[in-house]
Each structure stands twice: as structure tokens, then as C-alpha cells.
Design a protein around this motif. Structure first.
Motif, PDB file in Angstrom:
ATOM      1  N   CYS A   1     -43.154  37.936 -22.128  1.00 20.51           N
ATOM      2  CA  CYS A   1     -43.760  37.004 -22.702  1.00 20.51           C
ATOM      3  C   CYS A   1     -44.111  36.087 -21.758  1.00 20.51           C
ATOM      4  O   CYS A   1     -45.240  35.312 -21.885  1.00 20.51           O
ATOM      5  CB  CYS A   1     -42.691  36.623 -23.690  1.00 20.51           C
ATOM      6  SG  CYS A   1     -42.596  37.738 -25.239  1.00 20.51           S
TER       7      CYS A   1
ATOM      8  N   THR B   1     -38.115  41.414 -22.663  1.00 18.62           N
ATOM      9  CA  THR B   1     -39.145  40.940 -23.317  1.00 18.62           C
ATOM     10  C   THR B   1     -39.480  39.352 -23.032  1.00 18.62           C
ATOM     11  O   THR B   1     -40.709  39.054 -23.135  1.00 18.62           O
ATOM     12  CB  THR B   1     -38.440  40.714 -24.915  1.00 18.62           C
ATOM     13  OG1 THR B   1     -38.053  42.043 -25.199  1.00 18.62           O
ATOM     14  CG2 THR B   1     -39.522  40.166 -25.998  1.00 18.62           C
TER      15      THR B   1
ATOM     16  N   PHE C   1     -47.221  37.167 -20.059  1.00 18.77           N
ATOM     17  CA  PHE C   1     -48.571  36.910 -20.952  1.00 18.77           C
ATOM     18  C   PHE C   1     -49.128  35.352 -20.927  1.00 18.77           C
ATOM     19  O   PHE C   1     -49.994  35.156 -21.031  1.00 18.77           O
ATOM     20  CB  PHE C   1     -48.210  37.615 -22.386  1.00 18.77           C
ATOM     21  CG  PHE C   1     -48.649  39.061 -22.359  1.00 18.77           C
ATOM     22  CD1 PHE C   1     -49.878  39.544 -21.756  1.00 18.77           C
ATOM     23  CD2 PHE C   1     -47.656  39.842 -23.045  1.00 18.77           C
ATOM     24  CE1 PHE C   1     -49.957  40.775 -21.810  1.00 18.77           C
ATOM     25  CE2 PHE C   1     -47.750  41.230 -23.086  1.00 18.77           C
ATOM     26  CZ  PHE C   1     -49.114  41.655 -22.370  1.00 18.77           C
ATOM     27  N   THR C   2     -48.011  34.530 -21.232  1.00 15.36           N
ATOM     28  CA  THR C   2     -48.139  33.116 -21.181  1.00 15.36           C
ATOM     29  C   THR C   2     -48.751  32.738 -20.138  1.00 15.36           C
ATOM     30  O   THR C   2     -49.832  31.645 -19.990  1.00 15.36           O
ATOM     31  CB  THR C   2     -46.812  32.342 -21.538  1.00 15.36           C
ATOM     32  OG1 THR C   2     -46.317  32.925 -22.796  1.00 15.36           O
ATOM     33  CG2 THR C   2     -46.901  31.011 -21.666  1.00 15.36           C
TER      34      THR C   2
ATOM     35  N   SER D   1     -45.770  35.187 -28.500  1.00 15.16           N
ATOM     36  CA  SER D   1     -44.608  35.647 -27.237  1.00 15.16           C
ATOM     37  C   SER D   1     -43.280  34.735 -27.458  1.00 15.16           C
ATOM     38  O   SER D   1     -42.370  35.374 -27.166  1.00 15.16           O
ATOM     39  CB  SER D   1     -45.341  35.653 -25.996  1.00 15.16           C
ATOM     40  OG  SER D   1     -46.427  36.577 -26.078  1.00 15.16           O
TER      41      SER D   1
END
Length: 72
Positions: A58, A54, A61-62, A9
Motif C-alpha cells: 500500500c 500489505t 502504491f501511495t 490502500s
């Protein structure tokens, strides 16, 4: 595999920022041209919003990967 998702990501967000930097340089260098604000400025806005979304995904998700690894 979990750490790979966060790293992937990050790399994807970094690659998405390359066109934004290109368009910022282009718009700045050609700011006095007649068509720069009607052609390249909207493209810069689209690229910036795409990169912002984006990056937010990311980061989500991180953050979720870090939270999962902290619980384990």
C-alpha cells in the motif's frame, strides 16, 4: 481514480490491522495459558506478516501515486 487507489490502500491496510490488534490483546491477556504460545502465537505471527506485506504494498502504491501526481 489515482487518488482513490492510495486512499483504498490506506483503508485496506487499516482493516488488516484489526485482527493483529485482536490477537495481540488475546496473547497478552492469556500469556500464562499452556497453549497460547503453540496455537495463537503462530497465528499472530502470520497475521503480523500479512499486515506488514500489505502495508508495504500500500505504501508503494501511495508513493507511486504521489510521484505520478507530482510529475503531472
Amino acid at each position: 481514480a489515482v487518488m482513490g487507489l492510495g486512499h483504498g490502500s490506506y483503508c485496506f491496510a487499516l482493516l488488516r490491522s484489526i485482527p493483529v490488534v485482536f490477537y495481540i490483546v488475546l496473547v497478552t491477556s492469556l500469556r500464562y495459558h499452556l497453549f497460547i504460545w503453540s496455537v495463537f502465537s503462530p497465528k499472530l505471527l502470520y497475521e503480523a506478516m500479512h499486515t506488514l506485506i500489505t502495508t508495504a504494498v500500500c505504501l508503494f502504491f501511495t508513493f507511486m501515486d504521489q510521484e505520478r501526481s507530482a510529475r503531472s
